[in-house]
Design a protein around this motif. Structure first.
Motif, PDB file in Angstrom:
ATOM      1  N   HIS A   1       8.902  32.131   9.380  1.00 37.92           N
ATOM      2  CA  HIS A   1       8.555  30.735   9.090  1.00 37.92           C
ATOM      3  C   HIS A   1       9.670  29.743   9.410  1.00 37.92           C
ATOM      4  O   HIS A   1       9.795  28.713   8.760  1.00 37.92           O
ATOM      5  CB  HIS A   1       8.126  30.578   7.624  1.00 37.92           C
ATOM      6  CG  HIS A   1       9.144  31.038   6.622  1.00 37.92           C
ATOM      7  ND1 HIS A   1       8.816  31.931   5.612  1.00 37.92           N
ATOM      8  CD2 HIS A   1      10.448  30.730   6.427  1.00 37.92           C
ATOM      9  CE1 HIS A   1       9.881  32.146   4.854  1.00 37.92           C
ATOM     10  NE2 HIS A   1      10.887  31.424   5.346  1.00 37.92           N
TER      11      HIS A   1
ATOM     12  N   GLY B   1       4.020  32.677   0.502  1.00 35.50           N
ATOM     13  CA  GLY B   1       5.365  32.476   1.015  1.00 35.50           C
ATOM     14  C   GLY B   1       6.319  32.156  -0.115  1.00 35.50           C
ATOM     15  O   GLY B   1       5.890  31.723  -1.199  1.00 35.50           O
TER      16      GLY B   1
ATOM     17  N   HIS C   1      11.366  27.598  -1.516  1.00 38.43           N
ATOM     18  CA  HIS C   1      12.726  27.320  -1.060  1.00 38.43           C
ATOM     19  C   HIS C   1      13.380  26.163  -1.804  1.00 38.43           C
ATOM     20  O   HIS C   1      14.605  26.070  -1.852  1.00 38.43           O
ATOM     21  CB  HIS C   1      12.723  26.979   0.440  1.00 38.43           C
ATOM     22  CG  HIS C   1      12.505  28.156   1.333  1.00 38.43           C
ATOM     23  ND1 HIS C   1      11.264  28.635   1.644  1.00 38.43           N
ATOM     24  CD2 HIS C   1      13.388  28.939   1.994  1.00 38.43           C
ATOM     25  CE1 HIS C   1      11.379  29.679   2.464  1.00 38.43           C
ATOM     26  NE2 HIS C   1      12.660  29.878   2.697  1.00 38.43           N
TER      27      HIS C   1
ATOM     28  N   SER D   1       7.416  27.198   4.148  1.00 39.70           N
ATOM     29  CA  SER D   1       7.063  28.578   4.475  1.00 39.70           C
ATOM     30  C   SER D   1       5.560  28.753   4.671  1.00 39.70           C
ATOM     31  O   SER D   1       5.123  29.598   5.468  1.00 39.70           O
ATOM     32  CB  SER D   1       7.583  29.544   3.408  1.00 39.70           C
ATOM     33  OG  SER D   1       6.903  29.392   2.183  1.00 39.70           O
TER      34      SER D   1
ATOM     35  N   SER E   1       4.438  35.125   4.558  1.00 48.48           N
ATOM     36  CA  SER E   1       5.394  34.343   5.338  1.00 48.48           C
ATOM     37  C   SER E   1       6.809  34.678   4.885  1.00 48.48           C
ATOM     38  O   SER E   1       7.165  34.464   3.725  1.00 48.48           O
ATOM     39  CB  SER E   1       5.109  32.851   5.138  1.00 48.48           C
ATOM     40  OG  SER E   1       6.045  32.054   5.810  1.00 48.48           O
ATOM     41  N   SER E   2       7.619  35.212   5.797  1.00 51.73           N
ATOM     42  CA  SER E   2       8.991  35.591   5.422  1.00 51.73           C
ATOM     43  C   SER E   2       9.878  35.731   6.645  1.00 51.73           C
ATOM     44  O   SER E   2       9.470  36.298   7.662  1.00 51.73           O
ATOM     45  CB  SER E   2       8.997  36.922   4.665  1.00 51.73           C
ATOM     46  OG  SER E   2      10.314  37.281   4.304  1.00 51.73           O
TER      47      SER E   2
ATOM     48  N   GLY F   1      11.243  36.237   1.763  1.00 54.25           N
ATOM     49  CA  GLY F   1       9.943  36.508   1.151  1.00 54.25           C
ATOM     50  C   GLY F   1       9.821  37.932   0.665  1.00 54.25           C
ATOM     51  O   GLY F   1       8.736  38.522   0.700  1.00 54.25           O
TER      52      GLY F   1
END
Length: 263
Positions: free
Chosen positions: A46, A77, A80, A130, A178-179, A215
C-alpha cells in the motif's frame, strides 16, 4: 444524507486526475504476469504507486477471470495515524476516489458490529491510506462490488479471524489484506528479512510481527482463517523500493500473495 469519505491521499500516493489514474492503473495491470489462479484472498502492498503499484497489480491481475462473480470485497489494513483497539468500521456509507464512488456493504457492517473487537471510528479512516490506495485497483478490475473496510489496530489474530469468518461468504466475497513488509532497512538486510516473512506466510506460520509487516495483525488473522478454510498461499511478487525507485540505502519491502482453495 449519506456520509461519504472523500479521498485523502489522491495526488500524493496516486494521481488525483481520473484519466491519469485510470491510465496508470491499467498500465500496471497490463504489465503484470497473468496467472490462472482463482484467489479467495489477496495480500497487497500500500505504498505510493510509483513504489508498489506494480507489485499490487500482480495480485489484482489474478482477478481477471473471476471478476464478474465478485460482488463484495472485505478490505483490511493497518492504522497508521490513529491508534485504535480492535478493528474499526468507518462511519460512512461510501468511499469516493477519483474514479468514482464505492458503496459500503451495510449488511456486512451490521453483521459484525456486535463483536466486541469491532468499533466505529471515522477518525481511524479519515486519513488512512492503507485502504484507500487499493480502491482504484479494485474499481479497475471489478465491474460491480460493495466494500467492507476495516482499519485494524491493536487486536489478536483470532479476533481478526473471527471477523473474517463472519463475512467469509462464498465465491462472491474477496478478502484483501493491505500490508507492506520491512521498513527502512538497508537493501540486503531487507531482502533477508522479507524473505523470512514470505517463507512464514507461505508456510501459514503466524504471528507475523509488526517489524516484519506493518499489516502483520490482519495477515496473521488471514493465516488463521486460511488454515481453517484450507487455503493455499502463492507468492506473486516480492520486491522493495530499491528495486522500483532505485534508492538502496534504506528501503521498504513489498510482496503480493494470492490464497486459493487447496487442490
Amino acid at each position: 444524507m449519506s456520509a461519504i469519505r472523500p479521498p485523502a491521499v489522491a495526488g500524493m500516493f496516486y494521481p488525483a486526475d481520473p484519466r491519469q489514474l485510470a491510465h496508470e492503473v491499467q498500465d500496471f495491470l497490463k504489465s503484470a504476469h497473468q496467472s490462472k489462479l482463482e484467489p479467495k484472498a489477496l495480500i497487497v502492498p500500500h505504498a505510493g504507486y510509483i513504489y508498489s503499484g506494480a507489485i499490487a497489480a500482480s495480485a489484482y491481475a489474478t482477478l481477471k477471470d473471476i471478476a464478474p462473480r465478485i460482488r463484495r470485497v472485505v478490505l483490511l489494513g493497518p492504522t497508521h495515524r490513529v491508534a485504535v483497539r480492535g478493528l474499526a468500521l468507518p462511519d460512512a456509507d461510501a468511499f469516493d476516489t477519483p474514479l468514482g464512488r464505492v458503496m459500503l456493504d451495510r449488511d456486512a457492517m451490521d453483521a459484525i458490529a456486535h463483536l466486541p473487537q469491532v468499533i466505529s471510528s471515522s477518525e481511524a479512516h479519515a486519513m488512512e491510506h492503507s485502504l484507500e490506495v487499493q480502491l482504484p485497483f479494485l474499481q479497475s478490475v471489478l465491474p460491480d462490488f460493495t466494500l467492507l473496510p476495516l482499519a485494524v489496530g491493536m487486536a489478536t489474530a483470532d479476533e481478526v479471524a473471527e471477523v473474517l469468518e463472519a463475512v467469509w461468504g462464498g465465491a462472491e466475497t474477496l478478502v484483501v489484506i493491505s500490508s507492506d513488509l520491512s521498513h527502512y532497512l538497508p537493501y540486503a538486510a531487507a531482502q533477508v528479512a522479507d524473505g523470512k516473512t514470505t517463507d512464514d506466510i507461505l508456510k501459514l506460520h503466524q504471528p507475523i510481527g509488526h517489524e516484519q509487516a506493518c499489516g502483520g495483525t490482519p495477515i496473521s488473522g488471514l493465516i488463521v482463517a486460511a488454515r481453517r478454510h484450507h487455503l493455499e498461499p502463492h507468492l506473486l511478487d516480492l520486491r522493495n523500493s530499491g528495486d522500483t525507485s532505485g534508492s538502496y540505502k534504506t528501503v521498504v519491502g513489498y510482496a503480493a500473495f494470492a490464497f486459493t482453495p487447496a487442490v
